[in-house]
Design an enzyme around this catalytic site. Structure first.
Site, PDB file in Angstrom:
ATOM      1  N   ASP A   1      36.207  46.058  43.357  1.00 31.45           N
ATOM      2  CA  ASP A   1      36.270  45.923  41.912  1.00 31.45           C
ATOM      3  C   ASP A   1      37.728  45.643  41.540  1.00 31.45           C
ATOM      4  O   ASP A   1      38.645  45.845  42.335  1.00 31.45           O
ATOM      5  CB  ASP A   1      35.731  47.191  41.224  1.00 31.45           C
ATOM      6  CG  ASP A   1      35.332  46.920  39.794  1.00 31.45           C
ATOM      7  OD1 ASP A   1      34.584  47.720  39.223  1.00 31.45           O
ATOM      8  OD2 ASP A   1      35.759  45.874  39.245  1.00 31.45           O
TER       9      ASP A   1
HETATM   10  C1  GLC Z   1      35.695  45.273  35.892  1.00 31.67           C
HETATM   11  C2  GLC Z   1      34.392  45.996  36.165  1.00 31.67           C
HETATM   12  C3  GLC Z   1      33.452  45.235  37.023  1.00 31.67           C
HETATM   13  C4  GLC Z   1      33.602  43.766  36.729  1.00 31.67           C
HETATM   14  C5  GLC Z   1      34.965  43.344  37.220  1.00 31.67           C
HETATM   15  C6  GLC Z   1      35.250  41.871  36.935  1.00 31.67           C
HETATM   16  O1  GLC Z   1      36.742  46.176  35.972  1.00 31.67           O
HETATM   17  O2  GLC Z   1      34.485  47.310  36.686  1.00 31.67           O
HETATM   18  O3  GLC Z   1      32.133  45.724  36.755  1.00 31.67           O
HETATM   19  O4  GLC Z   1      32.589  43.023  37.386  1.00 31.67           O
HETATM   20  O5  GLC Z   1      36.002  44.141  36.681  1.00 31.67           O
HETATM   21  O6  GLC Z   1      35.279  41.654  35.569  1.00 31.67           O
END
Ligand code: GLC
Length: 743
Positions: free
Chosen positions: A286
């Protein structure tokens, strides 16, 4: 002689041709291996590096890597997120085609509940308990996203959530592993359609692996501490369902699980996901989570973060730049093997081949298709359909609803009556035309016929001013019926949006009290991404609809319900607490040694002395404009071997005057087991449409899988003994029950 020469020549040609064709890799694994052999270590590491595009960031911005297009041309980036639209994605892909090996980029985006058309937030869709509708919603989102240059959505979010203080509860399917697993499957199938390689198929991404929804205190990103048995029983099933449904990717989570951050959690990624479950896709971290392991205190620097993550099975690094900055040295230092790098690269390249990107890197860059596919009437109708299926009728006393078309006037009061972009909720994209979003007010203008519509805002969402109360009261006094649209702001649920106080914000409940004092028939619509607390409203307002955030067709879906053009049939996918003090509160809890047998049973029982024990609204609760009777429960037999099964049936009748759908729910309880089992667990349901007076016989099959659970050794077992079957309209509205034996 010529004939001999000719034969020899032809043999020679066919041998050369054969050797060339033999050398030409045919299958995707062969193509991947052939490409890997040509790649430098730097190019391999580039494939493991995912950076944010130049559009809106969805996380804390780290310092930029300079001109990203140059990095792409040098093969230093394998994937980009937060770039949408054919024009922008094509520009980035053209840069990738200037790299030495012309390895195409993957474009990832949070297509969580729609791309150009916004659908209801996932928790709202979950309330529909309608798998075909949920799958269709994801299918349309994928069709639009693929036409917009996207090959990969960071969805479905399949985190089980039992704590509505956690803002991301809006993004998942609620508290139940069985319902959550079905919805995970529906969404993966929706996004991936007929399979990668189809022009309307995008890669799904099951996230956040794992147990992110169990953040202590409901505080986003907080630690998660639980028994591995609870992990397997409650939090892993939807991920397993997503993997079984063929999810192309997984995303690991920000949280630590029992002290090990998910990004470096070998148990999760190598033992379970890639090992036991045989997952062949790839895992992306993430946003920045690999680098954040320094904050966790799990590693001391980016070098150690990269080492821990790649060795634990995190294949792609989203935005932390740990891999691009440290993997080469880690290989040189023999802390990471080339084989580990190659395994990660192989998983990523395999998906790029499966998507057809090597055949045509621009196959998702068709500007004409982009125009043709977006916002079609058929897709908008599907959005309206699932939106009305998501609206939960919490209460409808004195049949205030559905509204009559003969009313002289209706007062529309509240801060969300005319709200438009708010209807998109969190995790919506700025792709569609917000002017096309239908507010409640606009929906009423279209549906109310000759009824005169009055309007007053009354108050704001979080502001404490009561200056608008008087006007609102006077407006209400002029009307036959009052409809109020109240709730949170859409940015009060979502990522990093945890609330310690989940009451209806501001002075909204005071406004409801003031309007209620007019004595007019009152309908309150509550809009939010989470269960809120609104006890006075729940106890005093005769008609209440929970509408979540419904997306583009919000206003039309609400009026479909308000006027009875569609009879509400949604059921809550998550428990609504009476107050924050009850949290965590969920239906499938254990009995304890001193269970409270009634709300006021506080005599040395597991209860609060200052609050009834039951929730405000239970998991599975949702009313209809009609009523249903449950009768004639039958068991094909009253005992079974674990190799056998029992078929249960009962008669469901529509005993009202409206056609309607009922979600008949099946719960099981094992009365004695070691370890102990919850007082009930959802193990099946059927959503049934019945005409007034119509009866259908509903069946449910009990087999070993429905009776199995994990023991302390994490073995999935069954234990003989007595089971209770409960059939009901909600987890707290059991209509029929009976018992049977597992021998
Ligand atoms: C964010 C979220 C994740 C998302 C990613 C890209 O922090 O936690 O769910 O897909 O970053 O946007």
């Amino acid at each position: 002689m010529n004939r001999i020469k000719q034969t020899v020549f032809l043999c020679l040609i066919s041998c050369i041709a054969a050797s060339i064709t033999n050398a030409q890799p045919k299958t995707i694994p062969q193509k991947v291996d052939a490409l890997l052999k040509r790649m430098t270590l730097a190019e391999k590491i580039g494939q493991l590096n995912q950076l944010n595009g130049d559009w809106e960031a969805t996380g804390p911005i780290t310092k930029d890597l300079g001109n990203k297009l140059d990095a792409i041309k040098h093969g230093e980036i394998g994937s980009v997120l937060n770039i949408v639209g054919v024009k922008h994605t094509r520009a980035f892909q053209e840069a990738a085609m200037q790299s030495r090996l012309k390895i195409p980029l993957l474009f990832g985006q949070d297509v969580i509940h729609g791309y150009s058309i916004t659908f209801p937030i996932p928790l709202g869709e979950a309330a529909s308990w309608d798998m075909p509708a949920i799958e269709r919603s994801a299918r349309i989102a994928a069709t639009e996203a693929a036409a917009g240059g996207i090959q990969w959505t960071f969805a479905p979010m399949v985190d089980i959530a039992r704590d509505p203080r956690w803002g991301r509860v809006m993004e998942g399917a609620g508290e139940d592993p069985y319902l959550g697993s079905l919805i995970a499957t529906a969404r993966v199938h929706g996004f991936q359609g007929k399979g990668l390689g189809n022009l309307d198929a995008i890669m799904a991404c099951a996230k956040h692996f794992a147990a992110y929804g169990a953040a202590i205190g409901g505080r986003d990103y907080n630690s998660v501490d639980m028994s591995l048995r609870t992990l397997w029983e409650v939090y892993l099933p939807p991920f397993k369902a997503a993997a079984d449904a063929g999810a192309s990717t997984f995303m690991n989570s920000f949280n630590d699980l029992n002290g090990t951050p998910a990004s470096a959690n070998r148990y999760l990624m190598r033992d379970i996901l890639k090992g036991k479950w045989g997952f062949k896709g790839f895992v992306v971290s993430d946003w920045g989570s690999i680098g954040e392991m320094i904050n966790h205190g799990y590693v001391k620097d980016g070098y150690e973060a990269a080492e821990a993550s790649i060795n634990a099975g995190s294949d792609m690094d989203m935005e932390s730049r740990s891999y691009i900055n440290h993997l080469a040295k880690l290989v040189a230092d023999k802390k990471v093997t080339i084989a580990t790098i190659d395994e990660a690269v192989r998983r990523i390249l395999t998906k790029k081949f499966e998507l057809g990107l090597f055949d045509d890197p621009y196959r998702f860059s068709d500007a004409d298709r982009e125009k043709r596919v977006m916002n079609t009437p058929e897709h908008l109708e599907a959005a309206r359909d699932i939106a009305r299926k998501s609206i939960v009728l919490l209460k409808n006393e004195h049949n205030v609803l559905p509204l009559s078309k003969d009313l002289n006037s209706i007062a529309l009061i509240g801060p969300l009556v005319k709200a438009k972009k708010e209807m998109k909720g969190f995790w919506s994209l700025d792709v569609g035309d917000e002017s096309q979003i239908v507010s409640l007010y606009e929906g009423m203008q279209q549906a109310a016929g000759k009824t005169n519509l009055l309007y007053a805002r009354g108050c704001d969402i979080t502001d404490t001013s009561r200056a608008g109360f008087d006007e609102a009261y006077k407006t209400a006094m002029q009307a036959d019926v009052v409809i109020m649209a109240m709730g949170e702001r859409p940015d009060m649920t979502g990522e990093a949006k945890s609330r310690s106080n989940i009451h209806l914000p501001g002075v909204q409940e005071d406004l409801i009290k003031a309007i209620s004092a007019t004595g007019k028939p009152l309908v309150v619509l509550l809009m939010s991404g989470r269960p809120m607390v609104f006890n006075w409203t729940a106890d005093h307002v005769p008609a209440i609809l929970y509408t979540w955030w419904l997306g583009n067709q919000a206003g039309n879906a609400m009026t479909d319900i308000l006027y009875g053009n569609y009879n509400p049939g949604a059921k809550l996918p998550i428990t609504f607490p009476r107050t924050e003090g009850q949290i965590p509160i969920y239906y499938n809890h254990l009995n304890t040694g001193r269970p409270a047998h009634a709300d006021n049973d506080v005599n040395y029982t597991s209860a609060y002395i200052d609050l009834p024990n039951s929730p405000k609204y239970a998991f599975g609760h949702g009313l209809s404009y009609t009523t249903f009777s449950y009768s004639n429960l039958k068991f094909s037999k009253k005992s079974m071997l674990k190799t056998g099964s029992i078929t249960v049936s009962f008669d469901l009748q529509n005993t009202g005057k409206y056609a309607g759908e009922e979600v008949a729910q099946f719960y099981l309880r094992q009365m004695v087991s070691q370890p102990v089992r919850p007082i009930k667990e959802l193990k099946g349901f059927q959503k049934v449409m019945l005409q007034p007076g119509e009866t259908k016989t509903i069946t449910f099959t009990i087999d070993k899988e429905k009776l199995a659970f994990y023991n302390d050794q994490l073995e999935r077992i069954t234990q003989p003994g007595e089971f209770q079957l409960m059939v009901g309209s909600a987890s707290d509205d059991i209509r029929l029950q009976g018992d049977f034996q597992l021998l």
